[in-house]
Design a protein around this motif. Structure first.
Motif, PDB file in Angstrom:
ATOM      1  N   ALA A 142       0.823  -1.203   0.000  1.00 11.01           N
ATOM      2  CA  ALA A 142       0.000   0.000   0.000  1.00 11.01           C
ATOM      3  C   ALA A 142       0.858   1.254   0.000  1.00 11.01           C
ATOM      4  CB  ALA A 142      -0.927   0.003   1.213  1.00 11.01           C
ATOM      5  N   ASN A 143       0.530   2.186  -0.899  1.00 10.83           N
ATOM      6  CA  ASN A 143       1.221   3.461  -1.082  1.00 10.83           C
ATOM      7  C   ASN A 143       2.636   3.308  -1.624  1.00 10.83           C
ATOM      8  OD1 ASN A 143      -0.870   5.196  -0.500  1.00 10.83           O
ATOM      9  ND2 ASN A 143      -0.373   5.337   1.678  1.00 10.83           N
ATOM     10  N   GLU A 144       2.968   2.101  -2.083  1.00  8.79           N
ATOM     11  CA  GLU A 144       4.223   1.892  -2.812  1.00  8.79           C
ATOM     12  C   GLU A 144       3.882   1.320  -4.190  1.00  8.79           C
ATOM     13  OE1 GLU A 144       7.246  -0.114  -0.507  1.00  8.79           O
ATOM     14  OE2 GLU A 144       6.673   0.949   1.316  1.00  8.79           O
ATOM     15  N   GLU A 145       3.677  -0.011  -4.272  1.00 13.69           N
ATOM     16  CA  GLU A 145       3.272  -0.587  -5.562  1.00 13.69           C
ATOM     17  C   GLU A 145       1.815  -0.270  -5.908  1.00 13.69           C
ATOM     18  OE1 GLU A 145       6.456  -3.439  -3.959  1.00 13.69           O
ATOM     19  OE2 GLU A 145       4.560  -2.690  -3.172  1.00 13.69           O
ATOM     20  N   LEU A 146       0.984  -0.165  -4.895  1.00 18.62           N
ATOM     21  CA  LEU A 146      -0.430   0.167  -5.107  1.00 18.62           C
ATOM     22  C   LEU A 146      -0.730   1.474  -4.394  1.00 18.62           C
ATOM     23  CD1 LEU A 146      -3.265  -0.557  -6.133  1.00 18.62           C
ATOM     24  CD2 LEU A 146      -3.607  -1.854  -4.023  1.00 18.62           C
ATOM     25  N   THR A 147      -1.090   2.500  -5.172  1.00 17.52           N
ATOM     26  CA  THR A 147      -1.255   3.830  -4.596  1.00 17.52           C
ATOM     27  C   THR A 147      -2.708   4.291  -4.648  1.00 17.52           C
ATOM     28  OG1 THR A 147      -0.913   4.990  -6.692  1.00 17.52           O
ATOM     29  CG2 THR A 147       1.064   4.431  -5.402  1.00 17.52           C
ATOM     30  N   MET A 148      -2.984   5.324  -3.872  1.00 16.06           N
ATOM     31  CA  MET A 148      -4.310   5.926  -3.858  1.00 16.06           C
ATOM     32  C   MET A 148      -4.665   6.484  -5.239  1.00 16.06           C
ATOM     33  SD  MET A 148      -5.723   8.900  -1.320  1.00 16.06           S
ATOM     34  CE  MET A 148      -4.680  10.168  -2.065  1.00 16.06           C
ATOM     35  N   GLU A 149      -3.679   7.065  -5.907  1.00 12.60           N
ATOM     36  CA  GLU A 149      -3.921   7.627  -7.237  1.00 12.60           C
ATOM     37  C   GLU A 149      -4.350   6.540  -8.222  1.00 12.60           C
ATOM     38  OE1 GLU A 149      -1.326   8.286  -5.328  1.00 12.60           O
ATOM     39  OE2 GLU A 149      -1.631  10.426  -4.895  1.00 12.60           O
ATOM     40  N   MET A 150      -3.736   5.354  -8.100  1.00 10.73           N
ATOM     41  CA  MET A 150      -4.137   4.243  -8.967  1.00 10.73           C
ATOM     42  C   MET A 150      -5.586   3.861  -8.703  1.00 10.73           C
ATOM     43  SD  MET A 150      -0.632   1.985  -8.599  1.00 10.73           S
ATOM     44  CE  MET A 150      -1.198   0.564  -9.522  1.00 10.73           C
ATOM     45  N   ALA A 151      -5.966   3.819  -7.436  1.00  3.51           N
ATOM     46  CA  ALA A 151      -7.341   3.464  -7.076  1.00  3.51           C
ATOM     47  C   ALA A 151      -8.332   4.496  -7.617  1.00  3.51           C
ATOM     48  CB  ALA A 151      -7.476   3.341  -5.563  1.00  3.51           C
ATOM     49  N   ILE A 152      -7.986   5.769  -7.514  1.00  6.30           N
ATOM     50  CA  ILE A 152      -8.870   6.820  -8.033  1.00  6.30           C
ATOM     51  C   ILE A 152      -9.106   6.624  -9.526  1.00  6.30           C
ATOM     52  CG2 ILE A 152      -9.016   9.283  -8.555  1.00  6.30           C
ATOM     53  CD1 ILE A 152      -7.578   9.776  -5.860  1.00  6.30           C
ATOM     54  N   ARG A 153      -8.043   6.347 -10.262  1.00  6.76           N
ATOM     55  CA  ARG A 153      -8.165   6.211 -11.711  1.00  6.76           C
ATOM     56  C   ARG A 153      -8.931   4.943 -12.092  1.00  6.76           C
ATOM     57  NH1 ARG A 153      -5.520  10.206 -14.349  1.00  6.76           N
ATOM     58  NH2 ARG A 153      -5.435   9.157 -16.385  1.00  6.76           N
ATOM     59  N   ILE A 154      -8.754   3.876 -11.324  1.00  6.24           N
ATOM     60  CA  ILE A 154      -9.558   2.670 -11.563  1.00  6.24           C
ATOM     61  C   ILE A 154     -11.035   2.997 -11.359  1.00  6.24           C
ATOM     62  CG2 ILE A 154     -10.128   0.371 -10.657  1.00  6.24           C
ATOM     63  CD1 ILE A 154      -7.098   0.056 -10.037  1.00  6.24           C
ATOM     64  N   GLY A 155     -11.335   3.685 -10.263  1.00  5.25           N
ATOM     65  CA  GLY A 155     -12.712   4.086  -9.996  1.00  5.25           C
ATOM     66  C   GLY A 155     -13.261   4.994 -11.076  1.00  5.25           C
ATOM     67  N   GLN A 156     -12.444   5.944 -11.526  1.00  2.70           N
ATOM     68  CA  GLN A 156     -12.907   6.872 -12.560  1.00  2.70           C
ATOM     69  C   GLN A 156     -13.264   6.139 -13.847  1.00  2.70           C
ATOM     70  OE1 GLN A 156      -9.616   9.704 -12.668  1.00  2.70           O
ATOM     71  NE2 GLN A 156     -10.931  11.272 -11.724  1.00  2.70           N
ATOM     72  N   TYR A 157     -12.419   5.206 -14.237  1.00  2.00           N
ATOM     73  CA  TYR A 157     -12.694   4.517 -15.503  1.00  2.00           C
ATOM     74  C   TYR A 157     -13.963   3.685 -15.399  1.00  2.00           C
ATOM     75  CZ  TYR A 157     -11.890   2.602 -20.085  1.00  2.00           C
ATOM     76  OH  TYR A 157     -12.036   2.293 -21.421  1.00  2.00           O
ATOM     77  N   LEU A 158     -14.113   2.965 -14.301  1.00  2.94           N
ATOM     78  CA  LEU A 158     -15.309   2.134 -14.129  1.00  2.94           C
ATOM     79  C   LEU A 158     -16.568   2.993 -14.051  1.00  2.94           C
ATOM     80  CD1 LEU A 158     -13.922  -0.496 -11.603  1.00  2.94           C
ATOM     81  CD2 LEU A 158     -14.521  -0.898 -14.004  1.00  2.94           C
ATOM     82  N   GLY A 159     -16.484   4.126 -13.333  1.00  2.00           N
ATOM     83  CA  GLY A 159     -17.629   5.027 -13.244  1.00  2.00           C
ATOM     84  C   GLY A 159     -18.030   5.561 -14.600  1.00  2.00           C
ATOM     85  N   TRP A 160     -17.043   5.973 -15.399  1.00  2.00           N
ATOM     86  CA  TRP A 160     -17.323   6.480 -16.744  1.00  2.00           C
ATOM     87  C   TRP A 160     -17.846   5.382 -17.664  1.00  2.00           C
ATOM     88  CZ3 TRP A 160     -14.789   4.764 -21.194  1.00  2.00           C
ATOM     89  CH2 TRP A 160     -15.163   5.417 -22.374  1.00  2.00           C
ATOM     90  N   TYR A 161     -17.184   4.248 -17.644  1.00  2.00           N
ATOM     91  CA  TYR A 161     -17.517   3.149 -18.561  1.00  2.00           C
ATOM     92  C   TYR A 161     -18.966   2.706 -18.391  1.00  2.00           C
ATOM     93  CZ  TYR A 161     -17.150  -1.372 -20.943  1.00  2.00           C
ATOM     94  OH  TYR A 161     -17.338  -2.443 -21.783  1.00  2.00           O
ATOM     95  N   TYR A 162     -19.393   2.555 -17.146  1.00  2.00           N
ATOM     96  CA  TYR A 162     -20.737   2.034 -16.902  1.00  2.00           C
ATOM     97  C   TYR A 162     -21.803   3.126 -16.866  1.00  2.00           C
ATOM     98  CZ  TYR A 162     -18.822  -2.587 -16.090  1.00  2.00           C
ATOM     99  OH  TYR A 162     -18.207  -3.792 -16.261  1.00  2.00           O
ATOM    100  N   SER A 163     -21.395   4.393 -16.874  1.00  2.00           N
ATOM    101  CA  SER A 163     -22.378   5.484 -16.860  1.00  2.00           C
ATOM    102  C   SER A 163     -22.600   6.084 -18.240  1.00  2.00           C
ATOM    103  CB  SER A 163     -21.925   6.590 -15.890  1.00  2.00           C
ATOM    104  OG  SER A 163     -21.887   6.116 -14.561  1.00  2.00           O
ATOM    105  N   GLN A 164     -21.987   5.498 -19.263  1.00  2.00           N
ATOM    106  CA  GLN A 164     -22.108   6.076 -20.603  1.00  2.00           C
ATOM    107  C   GLN A 164     -23.544   6.058 -21.111  1.00  2.00           C
ATOM    108  OE1 GLN A 164     -18.654   5.105 -23.461  1.00  2.00           O
ATOM    109  NE2 GLN A 164     -18.550   3.439 -21.953  1.00  2.00           N
ATOM    110  N   ASN A 165     -24.278   5.010 -20.778  1.00  2.00           N
ATOM    111  CA  ASN A 165     -25.635   4.867 -21.314  1.00  2.00           C
ATOM    112  C   ASN A 165     -26.720   5.019 -20.248  1.00  2.00           C
ATOM    113  OD1 ASN A 165     -24.679   4.260 -23.977  1.00  2.00           O
ATOM    114  ND2 ASN A 165     -24.130   2.224 -23.229  1.00  2.00           N
TER     115      ASN A 165
END
Length: 448
Positions: free
Chosen positions: A14-37
């Motif tokens: 945590a906060n080395e190989e896996l960061t908060m910024e990575m989690a935010i971007r994963i969340g952003q992509y999933l939120g966008w992908y499934y909210s398109q329609n």
């Protein structure tokens, strides 16, 4: 496997190989992908008990809401609860924050599609491109911005489902559970008690840093002692996110995934519920399991290591029972992922239905001694394609004959060659493994 996502999601310190910024971007992509329609996608998020879980849970939610999704936070829960609830309650996808059996300082992110199955490779690669800045996404504005809520009803729905599909009366049974200070604290004791069992729990006080610490399915020694000292009928040891189980019989002996597949395979066959008479295993299952299944006239098939591959085989042919030696057991008639508590309930149901102990149910299964050694190498492919090494592997296999086997394979995540031998005695295992490992070293393939 991609750059970040392996066979079981993203995982790292945590906060080395896996960061908060990575989690935010994963969340952003999933939120966008499934909210398109639709105006707002619905995303379910759960976590285990490790210290960094809150951080990653909220980072994922922040990312997903910023691109239009509504997030439902299940809180501490087993990974299989996410898998079940995503499908049952019609979420667009589910996310589990967990590093399974790893130490507390690691964490991970597993993503499930709307069917509760691990996310397709194609979408994971798209997420990776966004994580690396190769693509851009619009952020939600106005009333398209999402929100998140705590979803307190989720675990009640999951526990009710478990009790419905395994409605066994456990009155009179004394069961010990090792919760690994992890996800199982949210469901195991409550479910077993509701079914009538007397339940004794150990490692059930998570503090953020004690998950898997000398506890659970990877360290069952404490449970073995507890079961015998307290005269329990059965012990159940979970891993950190409660998707796998190692049991302990009343004598304190371990009952791993091979035993569970044997016991439940025979039981399902006897009650005409073993579809197509097939048990799905990985190549790491013990030779003794195959011989015992042969004796029981049960068919079996092998897959690559990983519950992902077990599930793929089960889906393709509608097989009902499959799993791994490590305790990932899948009951495809009921679920699409391993579930430690469901496995424990099925084992207890078998004991009740037959009025037999696990020791009696295990009769006919001889587990061959097994030895696995890892050799760190410079290039895995060169080793595996070396003619001399292949000839030596073939020679060992011929010497072992039907009373043993050798399996040499590359690690999927590290520069290692894994050499595994099963044979009638520990001495034979040692000799055969050393023959191959020594040759790898002699030929100069071992890394410094």
């Amino acid at each position: 496997m991609g750059k970040y996502f392996g066979t079981d999601g993203v995982r790292g310190r945590a906060n080395e190989e896996l960061t908060m910024e990575m989690a935010i971007r994963i969340g952003q992509y999933l939120g966008w992908y499934y909210s398109q329609n639709k105006k707002h996608a619905r995303i379910l998020i759960g976590k285990d008990t490790r210290l960094s879980g809150d951080m990653f849970e909220l980072a994922l939610a922040a990312g997903a809401t910023s691109t239009g999704a509504n997030c439902f936070l299940l809180g501490v829960c087993p990974t299989p609860a996410i898998s079940y609830l995503v499908n049952k309650e019609k979420f667009d996808c589910g996310i589990m924050v967990s590093a399974s059996h790893n130490p507390y300082y690691d964490n991970g992110i597993k993503i499930f599609n709307h069917e509760g199955i691990k996310m397709e490779e194609e979408l994971l690669l798209q997420i990776e491109d966004y994580m690396d800045g190769k693509t851009e996404l619009p952020l939600a504005t106005g009333d398209k911005v999402g929100e998140y809520v705590s979803w307190e009803d989720g675990m009640e729905i999951y526990i009710s489902w478990l009790k419905e599909i395994v409605p066994v009366d456990l009155s009179g049974m004394k069961i010990a559970v090792d919760l690994a200070n992890g996800s199982a604290v949210s469901s195991a004791v409550e479910t077993l008690t509701a079914l009538g069992a007397t339940v004794e729990a150990i490692n059930n006080s998570p503090n953020g840093i004690n998950i898997n610490l000398k506890a659970g399915s990877t360290h069952p020694e404490g449970l073995q002692r507890f079961v015998t000292e307290n005269e329990c009928d059965l012990g159940l040891a979970f891993d950190g996110d409660a998707d796998r189980l190692i049991a302990v019989n009343s004598d304190g002996d371990l009952v791993d995934g091979d035993f569970i597949l044997y016991i439940l395979g025979r039981h399902l066959k006897n009650v005409n519920r073993l579809n197509k008479n097939m048990v799905v295993t990985t190549v790491m299952a013990n030779l003794g399991l195959y011989k015992a299944l042969d004796q029981s006239k049960i068919d079996y098939i092998q897959t690559d290591v990983g519950d992902k591959y077990v599930l793929e085989e089960m889906q393709k042919n509608n097989y009902y029972l499959g799993g791994e030696q490590s305790g990932h057991i899948i009951f495809y008639e009921n679920a699409v992922t391993g579930d430690g508590l469901l496995t424990g309930l099925k084992l207890l149901e078998c004991m009740k239905d037959t009025n037999k102990s696990v020791q009696e149910l295990s009769e006919g299964l001889f587990i061959y001694p097994q030895l696995l050694k890892n050799v760190r190498v410079k290039d895995k492919n060169i080793v595996l394609h070396d003619e001399d090494i292949q000839n030596e592997i073939d020679a060992v296999a011929a010497d072992l004959g039907e009373d043993g086997r050798i399996l040499v394979r590359p690690s999927g995540t590290e520069p290692l060659i894994r050499v595994m031998v099963e044979a009638r005695t520990d001495e034979i295992c040692e000799e055969c493994v050393d023959r191959v490992c020594s040759l790898i070293n002699e030929k100069g393939y071992a890394a410094d």
